[in-house]
Design a protein around this motif. Structure first.
Motif, short mmCIF file in Angstrom:
data_model
loop_
_atom_site.label_atom_id
_atom_site.label_comp_id
_atom_site.label_asym_id
_atom_site.label_seq_id
_atom_site.Cartn_x
_atom_site.Cartn_y
_atom_site.Cartn_z
N GLY A 24 2.81 30.02 -13.85
CA GLY A 24 2.75 31.21 -14.69
C GLY A 24 1.59 31.25 -15.65
N GLU A 25 0.76 30.20 -15.67
CA GLU A 25 -0.37 30.19 -16.59
C GLU A 25 -1.55 30.97 -16.01
N TYR A 26 -2.33 31.55 -16.91
CA TYR A 26 -3.51 32.31 -16.53
C TYR A 26 -4.73 31.41 -16.66
N ARG A 27 -5.62 31.54 -15.71
CA ARG A 27 -6.87 30.75 -15.69
C ARG A 27 -8.00 31.69 -15.30
N PHE A 28 -9.22 31.30 -15.67
CA PHE A 28 -10.36 32.08 -15.22
C PHE A 28 -11.46 31.16 -14.73
N VAL A 29 -12.27 31.70 -13.84
CA VAL A 29 -13.49 31.03 -13.41
C VAL A 29 -14.63 32.01 -13.58
N LEU A 30 -15.80 31.47 -13.86
CA LEU A 30 -17.02 32.26 -13.90
C LEU A 30 -17.77 31.94 -12.62
N THR A 31 -18.05 32.96 -11.83
CA THR A 31 -18.77 32.74 -10.58
C THR A 31 -20.15 33.38 -10.66
N ALA A 32 -21.09 32.77 -9.94
CA ALA A 32 -22.43 33.32 -9.82
C ALA A 32 -22.41 34.45 -8.80
N GLY A 33 -23.51 35.15 -8.68
CA GLY A 33 -23.60 36.24 -7.73
C GLY A 33 -23.33 35.84 -6.30
N ASN A 34 -23.60 34.56 -5.98
CA ASN A 34 -23.36 34.08 -4.62
C ASN A 34 -21.94 33.53 -4.43
N GLY A 35 -21.09 33.64 -5.47
CA GLY A 35 -19.71 33.17 -5.37
C GLY A 35 -19.49 31.75 -5.83
N GLU A 36 -20.55 31.02 -6.15
CA GLU A 36 -20.42 29.64 -6.62
C GLU A 36 -19.74 29.61 -7.99
N GLY A 88 -9.06 26.01 -18.58
CA GLY A 88 -7.73 25.44 -18.51
C GLY A 88 -6.71 26.57 -18.43
N GLY A 89 -5.44 26.24 -18.51
CA GLY A 89 -4.40 27.24 -18.42
C GLY A 89 -4.08 27.88 -19.76
N TYR A 90 -3.74 29.16 -19.72
CA TYR A 90 -3.34 29.93 -20.90
C TYR A 90 -1.96 30.52 -20.62
#
Length: 68
Positions: A13-25, A31-33
């Motif tokens: 149930g925790e929310y997480r995020f990733v930052l991706t580059a234009g190529n998807g990397e 961490g979890g929120y």
């Protein structure tokens, strides 16, 4: 192409995020929120902080082509 923040919710149930580059990397991941709003605040903090962030290199390995 600009980077993208991708928010997901994991099985606990925790929310997480990733930052991706234009190529998807994936460039960075959180961490979890417990609340989605807290994850959004984390994204905002990263946006504000990264603009002026300095590199604190604690290794002894030089990077070719970069002045120290």
């Amino acid at each position: 192409m600009a980077g993208t923040f991708v928010i997901t919710q994991d099985t606990s149930g925790e929310y997480r995020f990733v930052l991706t580059a234009g190529n998807g990397e994936v460039l960075a991941s959180s961490g979890g929120y417990k609340q989605k709003g807290a994850a959004m605040n984390g994204i905002d903090a990263l946006r504000l902080t990264a603009v002026d962030a300095v590199v604190d290199d604690r290794t002894d390995v030089p990077v070719p082509g970069h002045a120290d």
